[in-house]
Each structure stands twice: as C-alpha cells, then as structure tokens.
Design a protein around this motif. Structure first.
Motif, PDB file in Angstrom:
ATOM      1  N   CYS A 126     -21.504 -12.065  15.814  1.00 24.44           N
ATOM      2  CA  CYS A 126     -21.448 -12.959  14.650  1.00 24.44           C
ATOM      3  C   CYS A 126     -21.062 -14.372  15.060  1.00 24.44           C
ATOM      4  N   GLU A 127     -20.061 -14.484  15.919  1.00 21.14           N
ATOM      5  CA  GLU A 127     -19.622 -15.810  16.368  1.00 21.14           C
ATOM      6  C   GLU A 127     -20.760 -16.564  17.054  1.00 21.14           C
ATOM      7  N   ASN A 128     -21.525 -15.862  17.902  1.00 18.48           N
ATOM      8  CA  ASN A 128     -22.607 -16.516  18.634  1.00 18.48           C
ATOM      9  C   ASN A 128     -23.819 -16.792  17.751  1.00 18.48           C
ATOM     10  N   TRP A 129     -24.076 -15.926  16.743  1.00 25.23           N
ATOM     11  CA  TRP A 129     -25.157 -16.224  15.813  1.00 25.23           C
ATOM     12  C   TRP A 129     -24.832 -17.465  14.993  1.00 25.23           C
ATOM     13  N   ARG A 130     -23.562 -17.628  14.597  1.00 22.13           N
ATOM     14  CA  ARG A 130     -23.177 -18.841  13.858  1.00 22.13           C
ATOM     15  C   ARG A 130     -23.312 -20.079  14.744  1.00 22.13           C
ATOM     16  N   GLN A 131     -22.946 -19.940  16.023  1.00 23.03           N
ATOM     17  CA  GLN A 131     -23.096 -21.064  16.947  1.00 23.03           C
ATOM     18  C   GLN A 131     -24.567 -21.422  17.117  1.00 23.03           C
ATOM     19  N   ARG A 132     -25.416 -20.411  17.234  1.00 25.90           N
ATOM     20  CA  ARG A 132     -26.846 -20.685  17.384  1.00 25.90           C
ATOM     21  C   ARG A 132     -27.413 -21.358  16.132  1.00 25.90           C
ATOM     22  N   LEU A 133     -26.909 -20.953  14.957  1.00 22.17           N
ATOM     23  CA  LEU A 133     -27.329 -21.594  13.714  1.00 22.17           C
ATOM     24  C   LEU A 133     -26.933 -23.060  13.711  1.00 22.17           C
ATOM     25  N   ARG A 134     -25.705 -23.364  14.143  1.00 27.07           N
ATOM     26  CA  ARG A 134     -25.269 -24.769  14.192  1.00 27.07           C
ATOM     27  C   ARG A 134     -26.151 -25.582  15.144  1.00 27.07           C
ATOM     28  N   GLU A 135     -26.517 -25.002  16.281  1.00 29.98           N
ATOM     29  CA  GLU A 135     -27.377 -25.708  17.225  1.00 29.98           C
ATOM     30  C   GLU A 135     -28.767 -25.954  16.625  1.00 29.98           C
TER      31      GLU A 135
END
Length: 204
Positions: free
Chosen positions: A161-170
């Motif tokens: 979840c943390e990395n999916w949110r980071q990918r969304l921000r990118e």
C-alpha cells in the motif's frame, strides 16, 4: 503466500481477481488468470464502482384556472435534489476489498530506481565507451551500446500500500509536469492507480 500478477497497460480497465484454494487448502490470489484445474475458484471484478442515479424531477402543480379579473399566479417549479455523493464506503465495502496487485522495485544499470507492475521490464541499451586507435575517446567513430536488463525485486505484501501510494504520487507529478503530448496517457495512468488504491485494502 499470496501471489498477484501485475496490472498491465496504461489504460484504465476492470481487474478480474481470482481466489484459488487447492486440494491441500493453500490459498493464492491472482488477477486476470483463472485458477488451475482441481482448485476451488472465487472470481471478483475490481474497478467497476456503482454509480448513483438522479431522483425524478417533481412534476409542476397544475395552474389554477384564471378568472376574468384575477390573473393566474405563477407556478413554482421545484428543483430536483442533487444526487448523493459517492463516498468510500458506498463505492466498495471493506468486506469486499482485496489486497493491491503485486509491485516490484527495479534498478537500472546506472543505479536508477523505479516502481513497476512488471517483474521483467523491456531491456534498455547502456552506452559503451568508444575509443580511437590510440585508446582515447572518439567522437568520430560514433556511439555504441549494450543491451541490459533492469533488476527487479518483489515488494513485500506489508509494504504494498505504501509503495502504491508513492507510485500514484509520482504519476500525478508526471501528469502535472510531463510532456503535453503525453498528457492523455499520463491521465489514464493516474486514474488506474487511483482506482487500485481506492478499491483495494489500501483504501480502508
């Protein structure tokens, strides 16, 4: 261990997720790939959120018959109330949420880092040094490169979840500051990632 295939493609689409239970009772979860024969299969579609419908507009009251000496009063029309806003709970119940798809952390030949749905991204061409007969750098001889593959490692389930949110921000940053000609593709990628975060267990 839960295993999910990465979502492919940049265009937003529905994701079909299968929950498989084999004869020994082991459970795996995978997307867009049916369970193997002999397994008990549960199928669920993620990405198609229900939409609310507008309530009917109230019919206007009939105007009273005017008299010769008294004009008919104006008819007041009532505006239809707005449609209820779609909230997180009405879009997907928590009991129906599934874990997000598998995600990989990939590194390039020059130590670049990025997140990807694909465990084996397309190879890239790493530039090679071109020298002249004396062993020095040569611009006349042209350029050369060597095909190399990025090294990708699966992100643990607890950090998805943390990395999916980071990918969304990118992806949102790429949409704001990227090339104008690629804006439509960038918007589709943002929409896809927002749907994954919102409708998976990351959206609780």
């Amino acid at each position: 261990m839960l295993a999910l295939l990465g979502l492919a493609g940049a265009a937003p689409a529905q994701v079909v997720i299968y929950r498989c239970t084999d004869a020994s009772g082991a459970v795996t979860i995978q997307n867009d790939t049916p369970c193997p024969k002999g397994s008990q299969q549960q199928r669920r579609v993620v990405g198609a959120a229900p939409t609310g419908s507008l309530p009917p507009v109230a019919a206007p009251a009939p105007a009273p018959h005017p008299t010769p000496h008294k004009p008919a009063p104006p008819v007041e029309r009532k505006a239809a109330p707005p449609a209820p806003a779609m909230t997180r709970d009405t879009a997907v119940d928590d009991a129906d949420r599934l874990p997000p798809p598998v995600l990989y952390e990939c590194r390039t030949y020059d130590n670049g880092r990025y997140l990807s749905d694909d465990a084996k991204p397309p190879p890239r061409c790493a530039p090679l040094r071109v020298t002249d007969l004396g062993g020095g750098d040569s611009r006349v001889a042209g350029s050369a490169c060597q095909t190399v593959e990025d090294q990708c490692q699966r992100i643990p389930d607890g950090a998805l979840c943390e990395n999916w949110r980071q990918r969304l921000r990118e992806a949102e940053s790429q949409l704001r500051f990227g090339v104008v000609e690629q804006r439509e593709q960038a918007q589709a990628e943002v929409d896809r990632m927002q749907r994954i975060v919102r409708e998976s267990t990351c959206g609780r």
